[in-house]
Structures are given as C-alpha cells and as structure tokens.
Design an enzyme around this catalytic site. Structure first.
Site, PDB file in Angstrom:
ATOM      1  N   GLU A 156      -7.769  -7.756 -10.518  1.00 33.97           N
ATOM      2  CA  GLU A 156      -7.167  -6.751  -9.612  1.00 33.97           C
ATOM      3  C   GLU A 156      -7.004  -7.338  -8.211  1.00 33.97           C
ATOM      4  O   GLU A 156      -6.040  -7.032  -7.505  1.00 33.97           O
ATOM      5  CB  GLU A 156      -8.036  -5.478  -9.609  1.00 33.97           C
ATOM      6  CG  GLU A 156      -7.825  -4.688 -10.888  1.00 33.97           C
ATOM      7  CD  GLU A 156      -9.010  -3.847 -11.336  1.00 33.97           C
ATOM      8  OE1 GLU A 156      -9.934  -3.618 -10.528  1.00 33.97           O
ATOM      9  OE2 GLU A 156      -9.013  -3.428 -12.506  1.00 33.97           O
TER      10      GLU A 156
ATOM     11  N   LYS B 118     -15.952  -0.723  -9.297  1.00 33.35           N
ATOM     12  CA  LYS B 118     -14.659  -0.692  -8.596  1.00 33.35           C
ATOM     13  C   LYS B 118     -14.708   0.344  -7.457  1.00 33.35           C
ATOM     14  O   LYS B 118     -15.749   0.505  -6.835  1.00 33.35           O
ATOM     15  CB  LYS B 118     -13.534  -0.431  -9.607  1.00 33.35           C
ATOM     16  CG  LYS B 118     -13.596  -1.423 -10.782  1.00 33.35           C
ATOM     17  CD  LYS B 118     -12.388  -1.417 -11.661  1.00 33.35           C
ATOM     18  CE  LYS B 118     -12.591  -2.449 -12.776  1.00 33.35           C
ATOM     19  NZ  LYS B 118     -11.431  -2.576 -13.647  1.00 33.35           N
TER      20      LYS B 118
ATOM     21  N   GLY C  64     -16.166  -2.256 -16.774  1.00 33.85           N
ATOM     22  CA  GLY C  64     -15.602  -1.411 -15.729  1.00 33.85           C
ATOM     23  C   GLY C  64     -15.827   0.052 -16.067  1.00 33.85           C
ATOM     24  O   GLY C  64     -16.906   0.609 -15.876  1.00 33.85           O
TER      25      GLY C  64
ATOM     26  N   GLY D 198      -9.048  -1.988 -18.470  1.00 32.72           N
ATOM     27  CA  GLY D 198      -8.716  -0.592 -18.206  1.00 32.72           C
ATOM     28  C   GLY D 198      -7.650  -0.039 -19.138  1.00 32.72           C
ATOM     29  O   GLY D 198      -7.107   1.035 -18.897  1.00 32.72           O
TER      30      GLY D 198
HETATM   31  P1  PGA Z   1     -12.698  -2.168 -17.902  1.00 30.21           P
HETATM   32  O1  PGA Z   1     -12.776  -3.129 -16.624  1.00 30.21           O
HETATM   33  O2  PGA Z   1     -14.022  -2.298 -18.638  1.00 30.21           O
HETATM   34  O3  PGA Z   1     -12.480  -0.785 -17.339  1.00 30.21           O
HETATM   35  O4  PGA Z   1     -11.582  -2.638 -18.744  1.00 30.21           O
HETATM   36  C1  PGA Z   1     -13.384  -4.391 -16.709  1.00 30.21           C
HETATM   37  C2  PGA Z   1     -13.260  -5.106 -15.388  1.00 30.21           C
HETATM   38  O5  PGA Z   1     -12.262  -4.915 -14.687  1.00 30.21           O
HETATM   39  O6  PGA Z   1     -14.163  -5.871 -15.005  1.00 30.21           O
END
Ligand code: PGA
Length: 249
Positions: free
Chosen positions: A97, A11, A234, A173
């Site tokens: 997102e 990200k 993520g 997240g």
């Molecule tokens: P996360 O994100 O592992 O922080 O939940 C996963 C993603 O958005 O691909």
C-alpha cells in the site's frame, strides 16, 4: 522449524482506547507464549499506549512505516529513533500500500531498511507481485528485483535482523489467498536468492512470512509449508477472536 511469527497489521484502524483494549485482551490469552512470536502493528497514534500495555508480556510492538532520515523538515513523517522511543521493536517497511498509494520505490525502501537496522529496529520487509505481473509469469523476476534493490548489499550481519514478508498484491484485502503451494513456491525462491546472495546458513535462519487474506481457515495450510515461517495479517487481525485463532493455529 523456526518459531512461528504472527504479526497483525492494523493499518489505519483503531483509536488509542480500542488498541489498548485489544492489547490487554491479547495478553490474557497469549501474553506469555514462548512458542509463538506475536507482534501487533497499531497506527502511530496508539504506539506508546500499546507499548505501555504490552510491557512485561511476550507480545512485541511494530510500527507500520518509518522515514529514512533521523530528523528534519519532513512534515507528517516519523523516524526510526522516534519509533524506538515509542517502544517499537519492529517496523513494517515497503508494504504494497505504501508502494502503490504513496509511490515508494525500492531505493527509498532500502534507505528505510538501513535506517531501521542502524537503530536496532527490526524491519518486516514486504515484497510481492501484482496480479498483472503474476499473469505475465513475472512473479519470480519482480520478487527478486524487489529483494535485491531493497536489500541492496546489506551486510550478512544486517540481513539476519530482517523478516521478509511475501505479500502478493492481488491477495491483500481481496479475500483471495495464494494457495499454500503458490506461496511455498515463492518462499522457497526467496530463500534461494538469499542463500545465493549471502550464505546458506543465513537463508536457513531468516524468517520469511506470508501475507494476503490470511484467516483462521487458511492459516493451517499455509503454516504446514516448509518455507512459510509465519504470517502478516491485515483484516483478520482486527478482530480479537479471529486473531487469536490465527495465533493458536
Ligand atoms: P489482509 O492484509 O490480511 O487484509 O489481506 C495483509 C497486509 O496488508 O499485510
């Protein structure tokens, strides 16, 4: 079993120096692994430098997004051709997102998939329901619609290049992962839809990965499911030790 596919989505994190350092550490531990398909998706600014650092290793590079047009007056955007030029083999498309914060719709996502595939860039195509949709028991309907409108009659030849990432929005997240059984249920459904839309031999080879709060503690249970071929990570992919534990589950 399909080869486990473990992708780290960084990200909007890491400077060029931090990204290269991470890539170098990753190479020393699993830079020649034939058993695991390992992918990192740094921000645009670090792509070329990480591509250079990964050269000669078995670790692959992904972008986090692309624009569907090959070139033009699209301030702030990056095309598939530019990503290939920077050394990318993969591109994440339709991340929740992007859908929620930047208003990306299924038809735009479809055009991005086409554009990526036409240039040999392998898409990691993200789909998944919100908490509200899950609570209303609309998970399968939403996922099927995203699949159908996103893929929108891509040819059998095209679909073979697509990795599908099931990422329930409520699990991203949040520290709240889908249970292995919940994820397996949706993965099996996705495989069924692909089988019906294309052919069983296509659904049998396509990689369907899970994303949403994956960490070293829950990776084993997820990967034990028959239709979970890998993970899109993520937060836990930002730390080298936790990412390595996930890769070596
Ligand atoms: P996360 O994100 O592992 O922080 O939940 C996963 C993603 O958005 O691909």
């Amino acid at each position: 079993m399909r080869r486990p596919f473990i992708a780290g989505n960084w990200k909007m994190h890491k400077t060029i120096r931090e990204a290269v350092d991470f890539a170098q550490q990753l190479i020393t531990v699993c830079g020649q692994s034939a058993e695991r398909m390992v992918i990192v998706a740094p921000p645009f600014t670090a792509l070329s430098a990480v591509a250079e650092a990964l050269r000669g290793s078995s670790i692959h590079l992904s972008a986090q997004n692309l624009h569907d047009e090959p070139a033009g007056a699209y301030t702030g955007e990056v095309s598939a051709k530019m990503l290939v030029d920077a050394g990318c083999e993969y591109a994440i498309v339709g991340h929740s997102e992007r859908r929620a914060l930047f208003g990306e719709k299924n038809d735009f996502i479809h055009r991005k998939l086409k554009s990526a595939i036409s240039l040999g860039l392998l898409p990691i195509f993200c789909i998944g329901e919100t908490l509200e949709e899950r609570d209303k028991e609309q998970t399968f309907t939403v996922v099927e619609q995203q699949l159908k409108e996103g893929l929108n009659n891509l040819t059998t030849d095209d679909i073979r290049h697509v990795v599908i990432a099931y990422e329930p929005v409520w699990a991203i997240g949040t520290g709240r992962t889908a249970t292995p059984e919940q994820a397996q249920g949706v993965h099996a459904y996705i495989r069924e839809v692909i089988g019906k839309t294309y052919a069983d031999h296509v659904s049998g080879i396509i990689a369907i990965i899970y994303g949403g709060s994956v960490n070293p503690g829950n990776i084993g249970g997820l990967m034990a499911q028959p239709d979970i071929d890998g993970v899109l990570v993520g937060g836990a992919s930002l730390d080298i030790e936790s990412f390595i534990k996930i890769i070596q589950f």
